[in-house]
Design a protein around this motif. Structure first.
Motif, PDB file in Angstrom:
ATOM      1  N   LEU A 228     -27.009   0.970  65.658  1.00  0.00           N
ATOM      2  CA  LEU A 228     -27.619   1.895  64.714  1.00  0.00           C
ATOM      3  C   LEU A 228     -27.161   3.300  65.073  1.00  0.00           C
ATOM      4  N   ASN A 229     -26.527   3.983  64.101  1.00  0.00           N
ATOM      5  CA  ASN A 229     -25.881   5.267  64.364  1.00  0.00           C
ATOM      6  C   ASN A 229     -26.606   6.420  63.667  1.00  0.00           C
ATOM      7  N   ARG A 230     -26.541   7.561  64.299  1.00  0.00           N
ATOM      8  CA  ARG A 230     -27.103   8.794  63.719  1.00  0.00           C
ATOM      9  C   ARG A 230     -26.132   9.933  63.975  1.00  0.00           C
ATOM     10  N   LEU A 231     -25.619  10.525  62.887  1.00  0.00           N
ATOM     11  CA  LEU A 231     -24.636  11.603  63.011  1.00  0.00           C
ATOM     12  C   LEU A 231     -25.226  12.834  63.702  1.00  0.00           C
ATOM     13  N   VAL A 232     -24.414  13.436  64.564  1.00  0.00           N
ATOM     14  CA  VAL A 232     -24.790  14.692  65.213  1.00  0.00           C
ATOM     15  C   VAL A 232     -24.002  15.839  64.592  1.00  0.00           C
ATOM     16  N   THR A 233     -22.685  15.669  64.504  1.00  0.00           N
ATOM     17  CA  THR A 233     -21.827  16.655  63.843  1.00  0.00           C
ATOM     18  C   THR A 233     -20.932  15.939  62.851  1.00  0.00           C
ATOM     19  N   ASN A 234     -20.538  16.627  61.787  1.00  0.00           N
ATOM     20  CA  ASN A 234     -19.695  16.025  60.756  1.00  0.00           C
ATOM     21  C   ASN A 234     -18.909  17.131  60.056  1.00  0.00           C
ATOM     22  N   LYS A 235     -17.629  17.230  60.371  1.00  0.00           N
ATOM     23  CA  LYS A 235     -16.765  18.245  59.756  1.00  0.00           C
ATOM     24  C   LYS A 235     -16.177  17.676  58.469  1.00  0.00           C
ATOM     25  N   GLU A 236     -16.596  18.202  57.323  1.00  0.00           N
ATOM     26  CA  GLU A 236     -16.170  17.693  56.027  1.00  0.00           C
ATOM     27  C   GLU A 236     -15.296  18.720  55.310  1.00  0.00           C
ATOM     28  N   PRO A 237     -14.337  18.254  54.513  1.00  0.00           N
ATOM     29  CA  PRO A 237     -13.533  19.184  53.709  1.00  0.00           C
ATOM     30  C   PRO A 237     -14.317  19.661  52.486  1.00  0.00           C
ATOM     31  N   GLU A 238     -13.789  20.637  51.790  1.00  0.00           N
ATOM     32  CA  GLU A 238     -14.434  21.135  50.585  1.00  0.00           C
ATOM     33  C   GLU A 238     -14.263  20.127  49.449  1.00  0.00           C
ATOM     34  N   ASN A 239     -15.297  19.962  48.673  1.00  0.00           N
ATOM     35  CA  ASN A 239     -15.305  19.110  47.492  1.00  0.00           C
ATOM     36  C   ASN A 239     -15.057  17.628  47.803  1.00  0.00           C
ATOM     37  N   PHE A 240     -15.338  17.224  49.061  1.00  0.00           N
ATOM     38  CA  PHE A 240     -15.169  15.808  49.416  1.00  0.00           C
ATOM     39  C   PHE A 240     -16.089  15.498  50.598  1.00  0.00           C
ATOM     40  N   SER A 241     -16.731  14.345  50.556  1.00  0.00           N
ATOM     41  CA  SER A 241     -17.633  13.926  51.629  1.00  0.00           C
ATOM     42  C   SER A 241     -16.981  12.819  52.460  1.00  0.00           C
ATOM     43  N   ASN A 242     -17.305  12.797  53.751  1.00  0.00           N
ATOM     44  CA  ASN A 242     -16.819  11.738  54.633  1.00  0.00           C
ATOM     45  C   ASN A 242     -17.692  10.489  54.449  1.00  0.00           C
ATOM     46  N   LEU A 243     -17.298   9.681  53.477  1.00  0.00           N
ATOM     47  CA  LEU A 243     -18.080   8.491  53.173  1.00  0.00           C
ATOM     48  C   LEU A 243     -17.827   7.349  54.174  1.00  0.00           C
ATOM     49  N   TYR A 244     -16.714   7.418  54.888  1.00  0.00           N
ATOM     50  CA  TYR A 244     -16.409   6.430  55.929  1.00  0.00           C
ATOM     51  C   TYR A 244     -15.808   7.169  57.117  1.00  0.00           C
ATOM     52  N   ILE A 245     -16.334   6.866  58.320  1.00  0.00           N
ATOM     53  CA  ILE A 245     -15.873   7.504  59.557  1.00  0.00           C
ATOM     54  C   ILE A 245     -15.451   6.404  60.527  1.00  0.00           C
ATOM     55  N   PRO A 246     -14.238   6.434  61.068  1.00  0.00           N
ATOM     56  CA  PRO A 246     -13.811   5.417  62.033  1.00  0.00           C
ATOM     57  C   PRO A 246     -14.750   5.369  63.244  1.00  0.00           C
ATOM     58  N   GLY A 247     -15.188   4.166  63.577  1.00  0.00           N
ATOM     59  CA  GLY A 247     -16.118   3.982  64.686  1.00  0.00           C
ATOM     60  C   GLY A 247     -17.565   4.094  64.290  1.00  0.00           C
ATOM     61  N   PHE A 248     -17.836   4.858  63.235  1.00  0.00           N
ATOM     62  CA  PHE A 248     -19.203   5.043  62.738  1.00  0.00           C
ATOM     63  C   PHE A 248     -19.500   4.106  61.575  1.00  0.00           C
ATOM     64  N   ASN A 249     -18.469   3.767  60.807  1.00  0.00           N
ATOM     65  CA  ASN A 249     -18.545   2.938  59.603  1.00  0.00           C
ATOM     66  C   ASN A 249     -19.051   3.755  58.414  1.00  0.00           C
ATOM     67  N   ARG A 250     -19.501   3.080  57.408  1.00  0.00           N
ATOM     68  CA  ARG A 250     -19.928   3.710  56.160  1.00  0.00           C
ATOM     69  C   ARG A 250     -21.180   4.553  56.409  1.00  0.00           C
ATOM     70  N   THR A 251     -21.182   5.743  55.838  1.00  0.00           N
ATOM     71  CA  THR A 251     -22.350   6.607  55.964  1.00  0.00           C
ATOM     72  C   THR A 251     -23.321   6.329  54.835  1.00  0.00           C
ATOM     73  N   TYR A 252     -24.592   6.242  55.181  1.00  0.00           N
ATOM     74  CA  TYR A 252     -25.645   6.023  54.194  1.00  0.00           C
ATOM     75  C   TYR A 252     -26.667   7.155  54.319  1.00  0.00           C
ATOM     76  N   ASP A 253     -27.059   7.692  53.207  1.00  0.00           N
ATOM     77  CA  ASP A 253     -28.018   8.800  53.189  1.00  0.00           C
ATOM     78  C   ASP A 253     -27.472  10.002  53.950  1.00  0.00           C
ATOM     79  N   GLY A 254     -26.150  10.055  54.072  1.00  0.00           N
ATOM     80  CA  GLY A 254     -25.520  11.232  54.644  1.00  0.00           C
ATOM     81  C   GLY A 254     -25.401  11.260  56.155  1.00  0.00           C
TER      82      GLY A 254
END
Length: 283
Positions: A228-254
């Motif tokens: 069970l994962n909980r994001l601490v930091t997340n560097k995202e580009p403009e106008n696009f969300s990191n919907l999948y992160i290697p090692g973290f898998n799919r993000t749900y509820d951000g």
């Protein structure tokens, strides 16, 4: 007269024969004297009487027989366990949109605690109704596991709960997308091809791990874990969300994610420690 002398000599010869036999019988008979009863005072038993033929030396220890203990001494083995995540390897065989590899390992620090880490790389294309994108990147997780299982005999199985801190660097490529239409009654919006890339992305997270490892062969372990994962930091580009992160898998509820792995590992022993028996004090 002649008859009388013959009889006389016969009687003498017979008497002589009887005398010789009597002498021989007398020689064969042993005359035993009556035994005399004497009283013997008890004496103290000495070491020389217990162990005969032992030279008497000053302060010489008594010889003792070597007694072998029938109960073997129990030991705990300490070393490194390394292996692979079989789920990520086999997933690439049936999922054309995924390629991944994860190396896993742990080191037994104490009787209960293990230092643990995972190192991996993923290349995944995600196709949703509105967006299609590809994520490529690597990740590293490090932390510890606590073994809550009480082994017996020569078992080295693990039922653990642990904690990881994960960090990932990756890039995203937007393959195509579809503009959201709030009123798609007459027609659906067309697909727009993009190909835009977003580089230099990163994320970090805290991960709670619950897992099992069981020895199946000598030094070979099979196991799986839920995460069970909980994001601490997340560097995202403009106008696009990191919907999948290697090692973290799919993000749900951000900020939340889940995952699991199925591993095979090989244990490399380095040293051993004797298990001290537990002394129970009687009240």
């Amino acid at each position: 007269m002649k008859h009388t002398s013959t009889s006389f000599f016969s009687i003498c010869f017979l008497f002589l024969l009887i005398s010789v036999q009597a002498q021989e019988t007398t020689k064969k008979i042993e005359v035993k004297k009556p035994a005399t009863i004497t009283t013997v005072e008890p004496t103290k038993t000495t070491k020389e009487q217990i162990i005969p033929n032992t030279p008497k030396t000053k302060n010489a220890p008594l010889p003792t027989a070597a007694v072998k203990d029938s109960i073997p001494v129990k030991v705990d083995r300490y070393g490194i366990r390394v292996g692979l995540d079989l789920y990520k390897i086999t997933r690439g065989l049936y999922d054309k949109d995924y390629k991944g590899l994860e190396l896993v390992g742990d080191y037994r620090l104490t009787k209960r605690y293990f230092l643990a880490a995972e190192l991996g790389n993923e290349n995944k294309t995600t196709a949703d109704d509105r967006v299609n994108f590809t994520t490529k990147g690597s990740y590293l997780k490090a932390g510890f596991d606590y073994n809550a299982y009480e082994n017996w005999l020569d078992m080295e199985n693990i039922i653990s709960i642990g904690l990881r801190y994960g960090f990932s660097t990756f890039n995203q490529q937007l393959n195509n997308y579809r503009i959201y239409n709030a009123n798609p009654y007459f027609q659906d919006t067309p697909i727009i091809n993009s190909g835009q890339k977003f580089n230099g992305l990163s994320a970090s997270w805290i991960e709670v791990v619950a897992g099992i490892k069981a020895k199946v062969f000598n030094n070979v372990f099979m196991g799986f874990s839920l995460r069970l994962n909980r994001l601490v930091t997340n560097k995202e580009p403009e106008n696009f969300s990191n919907l999948y992160i290697p090692g973290f898998n799919r993000t749900y509820d951000g900020s939340f994610g889940v995952g699991f792995n199925y591993t095979v590992t090989y244990f490399v022993p380095i040293y051993k420690k004797k298990i001290k028996p537990v002394v129970v004090q009687k009240k």
